[in-house]
Design a protein around this motif. Sequence first.
Motif, short mmCIF file in Angstrom:
data_model
loop_
_atom_site.label_atom_id
_atom_site.label_comp_id
_atom_site.label_asym_id
_atom_site.label_seq_id
_atom_site.Cartn_x
_atom_site.Cartn_y
_atom_site.Cartn_z
N MET A 7 9.07 3.28 -4.27
CA MET A 7 8.46 3.84 -2.91
C MET A 7 8.81 2.83 -1.81
SD MET A 7 4.92 2.88 -1.32
CE MET A 7 5.22 1.33 -1.58
N LYS A 8 9.24 1.49 -2.00
CA LYS A 8 9.39 0.93 -0.85
C LYS A 8 10.78 1.11 -0.07
CE LYS A 8 9.26 -3.23 -2.96
NZ LYS A 8 9.33 -4.74 -3.34
N ASN B 102 11.22 2.32 3.25
CA ASN B 102 12.40 1.97 4.46
C ASN B 102 13.12 3.33 5.11
OD1 ASN B 102 11.76 -0.79 4.07
ND2 ASN B 102 12.92 -1.20 2.10
N ALA B 103 13.32 4.11 4.47
CA ALA B 103 13.98 5.20 5.07
C ALA B 103 12.99 5.78 5.91
CB ALA B 103 14.38 6.26 3.81
N LEU B 104 11.76 6.20 5.29
CA LEU B 104 10.81 6.80 6.47
C LEU B 104 10.75 5.73 7.73
CD1 LEU B 104 8.67 8.96 7.27
CD2 LEU B 104 7.01 7.50 5.83
N ARG B 105 10.87 4.59 7.53
CA ARG B 105 10.57 3.58 8.67
C ARG B 105 11.66 3.79 9.71
NH1 ARG B 105 10.48 -2.38 7.04
NH2 ARG B 105 12.52 -1.76 6.91
N GLU B 106 12.89 3.89 8.98
CA GLU B 106 14.20 3.97 9.85
C GLU B 106 14.03 5.22 10.66
OE1 GLU B 106 18.67 4.59 8.85
OE2 GLU B 106 17.84 2.94 7.85
N GLY C 118 5.47 11.83 5.95
CA GLY C 118 6.30 11.24 4.96
C GLY C 118 6.32 11.64 3.56
N GLU C 119 7.31 12.83 3.31
CA GLU C 119 7.04 13.71 2.30
C GLU C 119 7.46 12.98 1.04
OE1 GLU C 119 8.33 18.07 0.80
OE2 GLU C 119 9.57 17.11 2.38
N ARG C 120 8.70 12.14 0.98
CA ARG C 120 9.12 11.61 -0.13
C ARG C 120 8.21 10.19 -0.41
NH1 ARG C 120 15.42 11.74 1.45
NH2 ARG C 120 15.02 9.79 1.74
#
Length: 154
Positions: free
Chosen positions: A119-120, A124-128, A90-92
């Motif tokens: 960060m949240k 959320n983007a990474l989780r999606e 999860g780079e970003r």
Amino acid sequence: MAGTTVSEQLKKYIQSMHDQGVLDYHFDHVKALQNEENPGFVMEVISMFSHDAEAAIANLTTLLNSPVVDFAKLISFVHQLKGSSSSIGGERMALACRQLRQACDNMDKESCLQIFERMKQEYNALRECLNVISQMERSIIVAQEQDPNVPSAF
């Protein structure tokens, strides 16, 4: 993407997440550990990451919402979250965690709150992204169970 297999779609999706900076090469290392003996490995890692990240974010929320912030505890959870997000690629999100760590080191609650919100969003983007990958992985496994000639995800 008519005419392409789910495996091909998965590869294209992962590449697009690389191109957007959501994922980095660490995810490729996780993916490379998946094999015929453990076809659900990526899904397991994603599930563990999501569970641990949710718990860390809940703890960070509690700490940041307290009248007096315990920056030592905050740093501990940020460090944990940075490590797990980096390990899964999860780079970003890892970058946002590093920035949050810097704000914690400076004991700047306002900056911590602002960076925590970002960060949240990255989480959320990474989780999606990871949920889409898990769904594709799951459909590949199901398809292979029904037809062993279906290309694998590894």
